[in-house]
Design an enzyme around this catalytic site. Structure first.
Site, PDB file in Angstrom:
ATOM      1  N   LYS A 282      36.922  68.957  23.161  1.00 43.10           N
ATOM      2  CA  LYS A 282      36.614  68.048  22.039  1.00 43.10           C
ATOM      3  C   LYS A 282      35.410  67.174  22.376  1.00 43.10           C
ATOM      4  O   LYS A 282      34.529  66.948  21.539  1.00 43.10           O
ATOM      5  CB  LYS A 282      37.844  67.164  21.718  1.00 43.10           C
ATOM      6  CG  LYS A 282      38.957  67.942  21.035  1.00 43.10           C
ATOM      7  CD  LYS A 282      40.260  67.137  20.938  1.00 43.10           C
ATOM      8  CE  LYS A 282      41.396  68.058  20.508  1.00 43.10           C
ATOM      9  NZ  LYS A 282      42.711  67.432  20.449  1.00 43.10           N
TER      10      LYS A 282
ATOM     11  N   GLN B 109      46.234  62.542  21.737  1.00 45.27           N
ATOM     12  CA  GLN B 109      46.439  63.899  22.256  1.00 45.27           C
ATOM     13  C   GLN B 109      47.925  64.134  22.558  1.00 45.27           C
ATOM     14  O   GLN B 109      48.552  63.329  23.237  1.00 45.27           O
ATOM     15  CB  GLN B 109      45.600  64.067  23.541  1.00 45.27           C
ATOM     16  CG  GLN B 109      45.630  65.438  24.137  1.00 45.27           C
ATOM     17  CD  GLN B 109      44.981  66.497  23.244  1.00 45.27           C
ATOM     18  OE1 GLN B 109      43.956  66.256  22.616  1.00 45.27           O
ATOM     19  NE2 GLN B 109      45.598  67.660  23.185  1.00 45.27           N
TER      20      GLN B 109
ATOM     21  N   ASP C  64      42.973  64.236  12.805  1.00 43.58           N
ATOM     22  CA  ASP C  64      43.867  65.379  13.019  1.00 43.58           C
ATOM     23  C   ASP C  64      44.580  65.763  11.717  1.00 43.58           C
ATOM     24  O   ASP C  64      45.117  66.857  11.594  1.00 43.58           O
ATOM     25  CB  ASP C  64      44.954  65.022  14.049  1.00 43.58           C
ATOM     26  CG  ASP C  64      44.552  65.405  15.469  1.00 43.58           C
ATOM     27  OD1 ASP C  64      43.815  66.394  15.623  1.00 43.58           O
ATOM     28  OD2 ASP C  64      44.990  64.713  16.407  1.00 43.58           O
TER      29      ASP C  64
END
Ligand code: NAP
Length: 265
Positions: free
Chosen positions: A45, A89, A112
């Site tokens: 990422k 995460q 997300d």
């Protein structure tokens, strides 16, 4: 266009767009684990973001952090107007309630796409829809089969295919073998996300014009395999590796741009 080329092309246009922006789009990843797979995802990422000129900070918290301290950190980032996006995460340590964390992220910064109130769709299904459209795959009125019903892939995938006017069927581990065969053999578009290597094999009579999107990632003896066997007799099959994973990573960047634009306009 093969997925790698499509993703590179999209990243080049993002890079050109970001070059003229001030301030630069900026997101934060909070990581609360020492998980090897997570470390690799986080590195990916940060690399993707840096390549296109997006600022990405990693906040690593000790795995012993309390839920209260984690929520405090999330709140701090939610209230920082210099930050456009926030990712927590997964996985999280056992003392942390994952649902509480997902709900704590400001929906406007939830790139997300996990918060029930966010306008951003989850990256994997959204990336798949955008790619299918780019490939001019007909969706309206077509029979779409989603194999798997997880909250991050299967369910939002079915919702997005329905929004494109597909006739959507979702199957899962309780679907009988006979029904599974029937749905697979009647499908124009199959999206499989179950984590079972080679589940879609050469035993089925696929429609020759069918499209198979393979979301599965299965690591066997150090090699990555999808949920479908290779080279099935269909019109288009996405590979693993080099397929949906790249689309997911691209969509995180485009979700961030949507969050940035919504906050700066
Ligand atoms: P998950 O939360 O474990 O859900 C798996 C789903 O598959 C469940 O709905 C389960 O059914 C269903 N299932 C399991 N065995 C089955 C079988 N034999 N027949 C039919 N359905 C079956 O998985 P996930 O998070 O959606 O991930 C699925 C796969 O995609 C994994 O390999 C994961 O690594 C991969 N993935 C890839 C990306 C990417 O960017 N490429 C992103 C996310 C996930 P029940 O609901 O009945 O238990």
């Amino acid at each position: 266009m093969i997925i790698k080329e499509y993703v590179n092309y999209k990243k080049e246009s993002l890079k050109a767009e970001i070059a003229s922006l001030n301030p630069k789009p900026h997101f934060v990843i909070i990581q609360v684990n020492e998980d090897e797979a997570s470390n690799a995802y986080v590195r990916g990422k940060i690399k993707d973001a840096t390549e296109v000129g997006i600022i990405c900070d990693l906040v690593k918290l000790p795995v012993t952090v309390s839920q209260e301290d984690l929520l405090k950190k999330i709140d701090e980032i939610n209230n920082d107007s210099n930050i456009d996006g926030l990712i927590v995460q997964m996985p999280l340590p056992r003392q942390i309630d994952e649902e509480a964390v997902k709900l704590a992220v400001d929906p406007k910064k939830d790139i997300d796409g996990f918060h029930p109130l966010t306008k951003l769709d989850p990256c994997t299904p959204k990336g798949i829809i955008n790619y299918l459209k780019n490939e001019n795959v007909a969706l309206s009125g077509k029979n779409a089969l989603v194999i798997g019903r997880s909250n991050i892939v299967g369910k939002p995938m079915a919702r997005l295919l329905l929004a494109e006017n597909c006739n959507v069927t979702t199957v899962h581990s309780k679907t009988t073998k006979e029904d599974m065969k029937f749905y697979i053999e009647h499908a124009d578009i199959i999206v499989i996300a179950i984590g079972k290597a080679g589940f879609l094999d050469h035993s089925y009579n696929y429609k020759p014009d069918a499209v198979i999107v393979d979301v599965g990632i299965n690591r066997i003896e150090g090699k990555l395999h999808g949920d479908a066997e290779r080279d099935l007799p269909v019109k288009l099959q996405t590979p693993v590796p080099g397929g949906v994973g790249l689309l997911t990573r691209l969509t995180l960047l485009t979700n961030l741009m949507e969050a940035y634009n919504a906050q700066h306009k």
